[in-house]
Design a protein around this motif. Sequence first.
Motif, PDB file in Angstrom:
ATOM      1  N   UNK B  90      41.186 -26.279 -42.630  1.00 25.71           N
ATOM      2  CA  UNK B  90      42.003 -25.113 -43.007  1.00 25.71           C
ATOM      3  C   UNK B  90      41.122 -23.943 -43.453  1.00 25.71           C
ATOM      4  N   UNK B  92      38.681 -23.002 -41.903  1.00 23.71           N
ATOM      5  CA  UNK B  92      38.435 -22.298 -40.638  1.00 23.71           C
ATOM      6  C   UNK B  92      39.734 -21.702 -40.081  1.00 23.71           C
ATOM      7  N   UNK B  93      40.777 -22.529 -40.017  1.00 23.63           N
ATOM      8  CA  UNK B  93      42.013 -22.064 -39.358  1.00 23.63           C
ATOM      9  C   UNK B  93      42.764 -21.011 -40.167  1.00 23.63           C
ATOM     10  N   UNK B  94      42.503 -20.924 -41.476  1.00 21.06           N
ATOM     11  CA  UNK B  94      43.145 -19.866 -42.258  1.00 21.06           C
ATOM     12  C   UNK B  94      42.449 -18.521 -42.061  1.00 21.06           C
ATOM     13  N   UNK B  95      41.320 -18.536 -41.389  1.00 23.67           N
ATOM     14  CA  UNK B  95      40.699 -17.294 -40.925  1.00 23.67           C
ATOM     15  C   UNK B  95      41.284 -16.983 -39.544  1.00 23.67           C
TER      16      UNK B  95
END
Lengths: 249, 259
Positions: B90, B92-95
């Motif tokens: 997350x 990474x994926x929240x960027x």
Amino acid sequence: MVQENNEKPILEIKNLSKKISGQTVIDHIHFSIQKGDIYGFLGPNGAGKTTTLRMITRLIFPDSGDIFIDGHSIKNDSVLALSRVGSIIENPAFYLHLTAKQNLNLSAKLAAVNVPKTRINEVLSIVDLKEAMDNKVKTFSLGMKQRLGIANALLCYPSLIILDEPTNGVDPMGLREMKTLIKHLAEKEKITFLISSHMLREMEDLCHKAAFIQGGKIVEEGDISELSGVYQVTNLEDLFFACIKEKLT
Amino acid sequence: MKNIWTLTSFEFKRTLTSKMLLVYTLIFTAMYVLTGILFHVYGADSTVVAGYGQSFPVEMLQSSLTFTAVFIAIYVGEVLIQERNNGTIKFVLLRSVSRFQYYLSRILSILLFSLLLTSIMLFIGYVVGISFFGWGDTFVFYSVVTSGWHGVGVTLLAGLAFGFAYFIFGLIALLLSQFIQRISTLAMLMGISTLVGQYIIIYDQVKQYAIYEHLLFFHINLFEKSFSYSVTSFGVLIAYLLVIGTAGYYLFKKQDLYV
């Protein structure tokens, strides 16, 4: 024209539903947040707060409904919609073998907007972690990780910050600092906050507006002082129980 | 593209500095040294090698089947299961990273790791081989008998083929890792599958389509079988890449991440 933009919600949740293992955990919820709000998303454990925030940040997908951030549908253009959103979902996650600065460096490289190197020092100063920036995150306390999480959320000049239970593991001193910081960022930087919590006393002097969620449904939503008037209560805790009770009866 | 490069290079740097890579290197070294000792004690008939330093690295590739398969599976577990369990997925994926970019970066990381592991095996093979047997005057690898730079070229080409087959095996592990919560389970499953897979390839009609055939023989068949056979084998691996890669991505794209 300017006034119209101000009135456009920064976050709009429309008819959102989610089933997990056949059980409805979010049931057609609907609310919106205006720019500059500090908005509380309040409910007991298991009410569906984190599930909703995960759907906003696209970690999980709704069964129906849509979410709009600054007018951009998260279904159709999630990268653009989330480009100006900073968030901590459940707990801040970092690469523990890296230093605080290295983590933020990686985060900056992955951002949609150009983040200058000076911004990393800037956000670390804001959360008072500049002295610990070269320490590995595995040596950080939970409170320090929460502050680093906020620094990470601030990194990309966000217009909306989503914080899920941000006070978990934070000591009373840190709690006061965090509240001051959130108020400062909302007032001076015009950042909108969506904060989920079941710690009502901590949220009381922070939030102007709130949505109360219970069993996956929004049971009440609006301006806290107005709702307090309607329910004839004097504090957030009483308002919360009044809303939940109202719904149960 | 920028995000894919950032994530892939981050993973590669993390791999290069990891303790696990050191452990893998030590295990391969121990295995190769043991083979050298056994050759000296029992002779060529009891080992898989001919006793020439220049052909020792390529001869040893096949014997590392289970180790390499397990190491690849552990690596796949680290780049997806561990990321999920630690919550760093997350981060990474929240960027502004799309699921496609994230998944593609995992695929590229597995490719780099497969090639890195093969390079380490070849390097250890040369060091141990030369230490035990000297360079030798002949390069012997099945029917290929040559010497000098040509032998080095054969070794590198075989290494590439070997690494590519294990990359495809890693993609299968990546797809399965979306249903598995623990790295140890994935490693055990993939390790056992290589043991079972060796029995599948006794059936001539299907063996060219089984990944286990290619794990064991792709780098050998390249020199032993006809050109058209090698092209078909390569085509089978590319088909695996496209089908497993696409299926894995679509699964990941739709997956709810409770992190």
